[in-house]
Design a protein around this motif. Structure first.
Motif, PDB file in Angstrom:
ATOM      1  N   LYS A 143       0.809  -1.211   0.000  1.00  0.00           N
ATOM      2  CA  LYS A 143       0.000   0.000   0.000  1.00  0.00           C
ATOM      3  C   LYS A 143       0.848   1.269   0.000  1.00  0.00           C
ATOM      4  N   GLY A 144       2.106   1.132   0.326  1.00  0.00           N
ATOM      5  CA  GLY A 144       2.984   2.298   0.283  1.00  0.00           C
ATOM      6  C   GLY A 144       3.537   2.587  -1.097  1.00  0.00           C
ATOM      7  N   TYR A 145       3.185   1.752  -2.090  1.00  0.00           N
ATOM      8  CA  TYR A 145       3.689   1.936  -3.459  1.00  0.00           C
ATOM      9  C   TYR A 145       2.523   2.127  -4.424  1.00  0.00           C
ATOM     10  N   LYS A 146       1.760   3.176  -4.218  1.00  0.00           N
ATOM     11  CA  LYS A 146       0.635   3.461  -5.106  1.00  0.00           C
ATOM     12  C   LYS A 146       1.129   3.922  -6.467  1.00  0.00           C
ATOM     13  N   PRO A 147       0.544   3.391  -7.538  1.00  0.00           N
ATOM     14  CA  PRO A 147       0.941   3.837  -8.878  1.00  0.00           C
ATOM     15  C   PRO A 147       0.623   5.316  -9.096  1.00  0.00           C
ATOM     16  N   LYS A 148       1.392   5.922  -9.943  1.00  0.00           N
ATOM     17  CA  LYS A 148       1.230   7.343 -10.263  1.00  0.00           C
ATOM     18  C   LYS A 148       0.692   7.479 -11.688  1.00  0.00           C
ATOM     19  N   VAL A 149      -0.304   8.353 -11.838  1.00  0.00           N
ATOM     20  CA  VAL A 149      -0.915   8.622 -13.144  1.00  0.00           C
ATOM     21  C   VAL A 149      -0.894  10.127 -13.383  1.00  0.00           C
ATOM     22  N   PHE A 150      -0.378  10.516 -14.539  1.00  0.00           N
ATOM     23  CA  PHE A 150      -0.316  11.949 -14.908  1.00  0.00           C
ATOM     24  C   PHE A 150      -0.840  12.095 -16.329  1.00  0.00           C
ATOM     25  N   VAL A 151      -1.866  12.944 -16.493  1.00  0.00           N
ATOM     26  CA  VAL A 151      -2.348  13.263 -17.841  1.00  0.00           C
ATOM     27  C   VAL A 151      -1.532  14.449 -18.354  1.00  0.00           C
ATOM     28  N   LYS A 152      -0.840  14.222 -19.431  1.00  0.00           N
ATOM     29  CA  LYS A 152       0.047  15.274 -19.943  1.00  0.00           C
ATOM     30  C   LYS A 152      -0.705  16.288 -20.806  1.00  0.00           C
ATOM     31  N   ASN A 153      -1.396  15.787 -21.820  1.00  0.00           N
ATOM     32  CA  ASN A 153      -2.076  16.727 -22.726  1.00  0.00           C
ATOM     33  C   ASN A 153      -3.150  16.019 -23.524  1.00  0.00           C
ATOM     34  N   ILE A 154      -3.921  16.820 -24.232  1.00  0.00           N
ATOM     35  CA  ILE A 154      -4.935  16.341 -25.159  1.00  0.00           C
ATOM     36  C   ILE A 154      -4.820  17.151 -26.434  1.00  0.00           C
ATOM     37  N   VAL A 155      -4.976  16.473 -27.533  1.00  0.00           N
ATOM     38  CA  VAL A 155      -4.878  17.125 -28.850  1.00  0.00           C
ATOM     39  C   VAL A 155      -6.204  16.905 -29.570  1.00  0.00           C
ATOM     40  N   PHE A 156      -6.870  18.023 -29.948  1.00  0.00           N
ATOM     41  CA  PHE A 156      -8.089  17.941 -30.746  1.00  0.00           C
ATOM     42  C   PHE A 156      -7.688  17.983 -32.219  1.00  0.00           C
ATOM     43  N   GLU A 157      -7.907  16.879 -32.872  1.00  0.00           N
ATOM     44  CA  GLU A 157      -7.515  16.797 -34.275  1.00  0.00           C
ATOM     45  C   GLU A 157      -8.516  17.541 -35.174  1.00  0.00           C
ATOM     46  N   ASN A 158      -9.765  17.318 -34.937  1.00  0.00           N
ATOM     47  CA  ASN A 158     -10.803  18.036 -35.703  1.00  0.00           C
ATOM     48  C   ASN A 158     -12.088  18.118 -34.890  1.00  0.00           C
ATOM     49  N   PHE A 159     -12.904  19.050 -35.306  1.00  0.00           N
ATOM     50  CA  PHE A 159     -14.159  19.327 -34.618  1.00  0.00           C
ATOM     51  C   PHE A 159     -15.137  19.852 -35.653  1.00  0.00           C
ATOM     52  N   ASN A 160     -16.344  19.277 -35.646  1.00  0.00           N
ATOM     53  CA  ASN A 160     -17.298  19.690 -36.674  1.00  0.00           C
ATOM     54  C   ASN A 160     -18.723  19.554 -36.137  1.00  0.00           C
ATOM     55  N   ILE A 161     -19.551  20.573 -36.404  1.00  0.00           N
ATOM     56  CA  ILE A 161     -20.976  20.550 -36.064  1.00  0.00           C
ATOM     57  C   ILE A 161     -21.762  20.840 -37.341  1.00  0.00           C
ATOM     58  N   GLN A 162     -22.716  19.977 -37.599  1.00  0.00           N
ATOM     59  CA  GLN A 162     -23.538  20.149 -38.793  1.00  0.00           C
ATOM     60  C   GLN A 162     -24.946  19.628 -38.532  1.00  0.00           C
ATOM     61  N   ALA A 163     -25.875  20.073 -39.377  1.00  0.00           N
ATOM     62  CA  ALA A 163     -27.267  19.664 -39.223  1.00  0.00           C
ATOM     63  C   ALA A 163     -27.413  18.201 -39.614  1.00  0.00           C
ATOM     64  N   GLY A 164     -28.341  17.550 -38.949  1.00  0.00           N
ATOM     65  CA  GLY A 164     -28.584  16.131 -39.239  1.00  0.00           C
ATOM     66  C   GLY A 164     -29.780  15.639 -38.469  1.00  0.00           C
ATOM     67  N   SER A 165     -29.896  14.361 -38.307  1.00  0.00           N
ATOM     68  CA  SER A 165     -31.014  13.755 -37.574  1.00  0.00           C
ATOM     69  C   SER A 165     -30.487  12.515 -36.826  1.00  0.00           C
TER      70      SER A 165
END
Length: 309
Positions: A143-165
């Motif tokens: 219990k004294g050796y808890k794993p470490k997690v670090f989020v470094k970054n996020i990259v948005f490759e593309n983003f699109n909003i359009q009409a639809g159903s």
């Protein structure tokens, strides 16, 4: 056996020696007594004659003879009874010894089995106790050796909003999003490795889920780390008016800013002593990120905007 004999008295013998014939005295009976059961000859009293020759005569009365005979017979009977009892005891002793040996063998065998069983139970109990203590020590140390997690970054490759159903045919704006999340996983343990999985990585616009992605499971050895890249995408997600319509022009794309939350739970499982001793670790991550149109394709640094629990 009694024998009756006529014996002259001392006075008669003396008279005959002097040649005179004194008056005769009454004759006395003399008895010789011999016990048939006693092999030793009873001592007889010695009488001295005037000539000095000993006479082996035993003078007794009939009453004395009767007492001696009764005593001799009783002594012989008692001796015969003792001999008979001793012979019976000699005959019974081997059987008694055999019975005792058989009983001793049975009791000894049962006692040996019981003793071996008790030793076996004590050994098993001691082994369980020692193993439990040892496992508890290992588990507590892990219990004294808890794993470490670090989020470094996020990259948005593309983003699109359009009409639809949507799938039921209801008209609404549809969103498509493609991004990658990079995180670092570190195992500081010195004596065990961990198996790592996670819940899906999700991007939310408040309560509306826009994209998700699944991190691949892996094994991380002791005192090591790795960088994990996960793709988080959303395809034709109905908005239902959750996000205001964004005109599909380059100028408006560069000015848009949509706040989002990235959430995930990293689960680590350590097998310290095979499958017998296991240790589990959970790391909940929540990061705040803003999608900006002018930073598409560029990493958004999240090292200072994430909360780890």
């Amino acid at each position: 056996m009694a024998v009756t004999m006529h014996v002259k008295s001392d006075s008669e013998v003396t008279s005959m020696d002097h040649g005179s014939s004194p008056p005769r005295s009454p004759r006395r009976l003399v008895y010789f007594v011999q016990s048939p059961s006693n092999h030793d000859v009873e001592k007889m009293s010695y009488g001295s004659s005037p000539m000095g020759s000993p006479h082996h005569y035993y003078h007794c009365s009939p009453i004395h003879h009767s007492r001696e005979s009764s005593t001799s017979r009783f002594s012989a009977s008692l001796k015969n009874t003792r001999n008979h009892s001793a012979w019976k005891k000699i005959q019974k002793e081997p059987e008694s010894d055999d019975d005792d040996d058989e009983n001793d063998d049975g009791v000894g065998t049962f006692g040996g089995l019981g003793r071996n069983l008790r030793l076996y139970i004590c050994f098993v109990f001691l082994f369980v106790v020692l193993f439990s203590v040892f496992s508890l020590i290992l588990w507590s140390a892990s219990k004294g050796y808890k794993p470490k997690v670090f989020v470094k970054n996020i990259v948005f490759e593309n983003f699109n909003i359009q009409a639809g159903s949507d799938h039921s045919g209801v008209a609404t704006d549809m969103l498509s999003l493609n991004s990658t999340v990079k995180l670092v996983y570190r195992n500081p343990a010195t004596f065990f490795g961990v198996h790592v999985t996670s819940t899906p990585l999700e991007l939310h616009y408040y309560q509306l889920q826009l994209a998700s992605g699944q991190m691949k499971k892996f094994y991380q050895s002791r005192k090591s780390q790795r960088t994990v890249v996960t793709v988080v995408v959303g395809h034709q997600v109905p908005l239902y008016g959750g996000i205001a319509a964004i005109p599909n022009t380059r100028e408006h794309h560069e000015k848009m800013a949509i706040p989002m939350n990235l959430t995930l739970v990293v689960r680590s499982r350590a097998y310290i002593l095979g499958r017998l001793v296991k240790s589990k670790f959970y790391r909940r991550v929540q990061c705040s990120v803003t999608l900006r149109g002018n930073r598409l394709g560029k990493p958004h640094n999240l090292t200072k905007s994430c909360d780890y629990r």
